[in-house]
Design a protein around this motif. Sequence first.
Motif, PDB file in Angstrom:
ATOM      1  N   ASP A   1      14.694  -4.826   6.561  1.00 15.50           N
ATOM      2  CA  ASP A   1      14.275  -3.115   7.029  1.00 15.50           C
ATOM      3  C   ASP A   1      13.885  -3.214   8.255  1.00 15.50           C
ATOM      4  N   ARG A   2      13.013  -3.952   8.764  1.00  9.27           N
ATOM      5  CA  ARG A   2      12.224  -4.118   9.930  1.00  9.27           C
ATOM      6  C   ARG A   2      12.925  -5.297  10.930  1.00  9.27           C
ATOM      7  N   LEU A   3      13.551  -4.880  12.315  1.00  7.35           N
ATOM      8  CA  LEU A   3      13.934  -6.004  12.958  1.00  7.35           C
ATOM      9  C   LEU A   3      12.945  -6.850  13.582  1.00  7.35           C
TER      10      LEU A   3
ATOM     11  N   ARG B   1       0.812  -1.165  -0.021  1.00 12.32           N
ATOM     12  CA  ARG B   1       0.030  -0.125   0.066  1.00 12.32           C
ATOM     13  C   ARG B   1       1.078   1.207   0.042  1.00 12.32           C
ATOM     14  N   GLU B   2       1.952   1.265   0.453  1.00  9.41           N
ATOM     15  CA  GLU B   2       3.137   2.241   0.349  1.00  9.41           C
ATOM     16  C   GLU B   2       3.921   2.277  -0.863  1.00  9.41           C
ATOM     17  N   GLU B   3       4.186   3.173  -1.319  1.00  8.09           N
ATOM     18  CA  GLU B   3       5.198   3.217  -2.699  1.00  8.09           C
ATOM     19  C   GLU B   3       6.685   2.646  -2.321  1.00  8.09           C
ATOM     20  N   ARG B   4       6.882   2.864  -1.023  1.00  7.93           N
ATOM     21  CA  ARG B   4       8.342   2.269  -0.869  1.00  7.93           C
ATOM     22  C   ARG B   4       8.445   0.667  -0.650  1.00  7.93           C
ATOM     23  N   TRP B   5       7.471   0.253  -0.323  1.00 13.50           N
ATOM     24  CA  TRP B   5       7.524  -1.273  -0.397  1.00 13.50           C
ATOM     25  C   TRP B   5       7.289  -1.871  -1.757  1.00 13.50           C
ATOM     26  N   VAL B   6       6.570  -0.952  -2.603  1.00 13.37           N
ATOM     27  CA  VAL B   6       6.629  -1.402  -3.931  1.00 13.37           C
ATOM     28  C   VAL B   6       7.935  -1.390  -4.748  1.00 13.37           C
TER      29      VAL B   6
ATOM     30  N   GLY C   1       8.910  14.056   7.506  1.00  8.76           N
ATOM     31  CA  GLY C   1       8.541  12.742   6.739  1.00  8.76           C
ATOM     32  C   GLY C   1       9.592  11.768   6.554  1.00  8.76           C
ATOM     33  N   GLN C   2       9.335  10.847   5.544  1.00  4.81           N
ATOM     34  CA  GLN C   2      10.388   9.875   5.405  1.00  4.81           C
ATOM     35  C   GLN C   2       9.976   8.949   4.212  1.00  4.81           C
ATOM     36  N   ASP C   3      10.772   8.633   3.278  1.00  7.02           N
ATOM     37  CA  ASP C   3      10.703   7.560   2.190  1.00  7.02           C
ATOM     38  C   ASP C   3      10.812   8.361   0.785  1.00  7.02           C
ATOM     39  N   ALA C   4      10.900   9.615   0.870  1.00  7.27           N
ATOM     40  CA  ALA C   4      11.049  10.080  -0.527  1.00  7.27           C
ATOM     41  C   ALA C   4       9.919   9.427  -1.531  1.00  7.27           C
TER      42      ALA C   4
ATOM     43  N   ASN D   1       9.365  -2.193  15.153  1.00  9.61           N
ATOM     44  CA  ASN D   1      10.507  -1.946  15.532  1.00  9.61           C
ATOM     45  C   ASN D   1      11.290  -0.688  15.236  1.00  9.61           C
ATOM     46  N   ASN D   2      11.206  -0.497  13.982  1.00 14.86           N
ATOM     47  CA  ASN D   2      11.557   0.769  13.338  1.00 14.86           C
ATOM     48  C   ASN D   2      10.880   1.967  13.900  1.00 14.86           C
ATOM     49  N   ALA D   3       9.802   1.919  14.383  1.00  8.78           N
ATOM     50  CA  ALA D   3       8.999   3.141  14.787  1.00  8.78           C
ATOM     51  C   ALA D   3       9.645   3.631  15.892  1.00  8.78           C
TER      52      ALA D   3
ATOM     53  N   LEU E   1      12.671   2.968  16.834  1.00  7.84           N
ATOM     54  CA  LEU E   1      14.126   3.562  16.629  1.00  7.84           C
ATOM     55  C   LEU E   1      14.034   5.038  15.978  1.00  7.84           C
ATOM     56  N   PHE E   2      12.963   5.184  15.220  1.00  2.32           N
ATOM     57  CA  PHE E   2      12.927   6.473  14.651  1.00  2.32           C
ATOM     58  C   PHE E   2      12.749   7.683  15.678  1.00  2.32           C
ATOM     59  N   ARG E   3      11.465   7.245  16.675  1.00  2.21           N
ATOM     60  CA  ARG E   3      11.152   7.992  17.569  1.00  2.21           C
ATOM     61  C   ARG E   3      12.162   8.405  18.538  1.00  2.21           C
TER      62      ARG E   3
HETATM   63  C1  BGC Z   1       9.917   1.698   7.077  1.00  2.00           C
HETATM   64  C2  BGC Z   1       9.420   3.057   6.433  1.00  2.00           C
HETATM   65  C3  BGC Z   1       7.832   2.872   6.099  1.00  2.00           C
HETATM   66  C4  BGC Z   1       7.173   2.305   7.331  1.00  2.00           C
HETATM   67  C5  BGC Z   1       5.738   2.301   6.836  1.00  2.00           C
HETATM   68  C6  BGC Z   1       9.163   1.369   8.348  1.00  2.00           C
HETATM   69  O1  BGC Z   1       9.326   0.217   8.829  1.00  2.00           O
HETATM   70  O2  BGC Z   1      11.340   1.538   7.521  1.00  2.00           O
HETATM   71  O3  BGC Z   1      10.161   3.283   5.586  1.00  2.00           O
HETATM   72  O4  BGC Z   1       7.605   4.128   5.949  1.00  2.00           O
HETATM   73  O5  BGC Z   1       7.719   1.199   7.900  1.00  2.00           O
HETATM   74  O6  BGC Z   1       5.601   1.206   6.121  1.00  2.00           O
END
Ligand code: BGC
Length: 336
Positions: A114-116, A37-42, A245-248, A161-163, A165-167
Amino acid sequence: MTRQLMSRLLACVGLLCVASSALADGVKIGLSLPTQREERWVKDRVTMLAEAKKLGVDLRVQVTDNDAAKQVSQCENLISQGVKVLILAPHDASSAAVIIDKATKAGIKVISYDRLVTGSMADYYYLSFDNVKVGELQGEWLTKQVPKGSYIALAGSPTDNNAKLFRAGAMKYIQPLADKGDIKIVMEQWVKDWQPSEAQKLCEQALTANKNKVDAVLAPNDGTAGGCIQALAAQGLAGKVPITGQDAELSAAIRIVQGTQGMTIFKDTRELGKKAIEMALDLANGKKIETGSQVVNNGKKDVPSVLLTPFIVTKDNLDKMLIDSGYLKKEQVYRK
Ligand code: BGC
């Protein structure tokens, strides 16, 4: 010409053949993604499929659509198809530990992508970006724009888990100013499944509760930023309140050019996807992955990690970072 020979020849572009390609021979690798659903994962999916094709890898892809139980059953299915390696981007960090256990028992190597995956004692690798750095870049930029004022501080999905780390990265900059009393955090919330509509709702609530007196928004990614910017726009505040934001994503790049979003983070998913296939092939061929001393703790143990570098993108360097690198197309970003 056989398919294998063909793929080897295709892999031998330039002077050198890709070392591991000679050993690919249609090796089966599984890929489990959380969403499309999100461009980056596509983009991750497209890159990995292209790289796999180039190297003669039989890449089998499953998309869980943000459903942890479905991810477990899809991965069980990949395991029973005889994949040698599983590239796993978990929807839910902790419930995916069972997938690693099952794969490991079946002799399958796992790359947490990408995610742990958290809480597993098994041996696996982590391939991602420096995610604390992502948050630091967001927090540093936002506190520079708004060193004093009222903040909405959103974090991504609590199951990712990324959420966290970002926070943590962003709060290194925001918290000291909040402690000093310069910054007042008027809303601090996780966004379920990273949903833009949920982020929009939260921002609407915060704007109403504070009579629109909001000076900055920490949005963890471009999707949630998009939701918040709709909430700001409804109050005539889009472009007036700095937001991260994040992901370009293309839509974010357009907003940056138009001035309603201040920054994004460029994580080159083409590099990440390529690296994942390379690592998977090496693991399939019994090679050890060189990670130096880089590790990320999963709550139970340190996981050997490969972490790529994220970059900040603002109006000033967008062309160089995103267009010159071929990540986005100029005519799409600057559409009339
Ligand atoms: C990714 C981000 C993405 C988010 C939502 C995170 O785990 O690192 O690039 O925006 O998930 O899919």
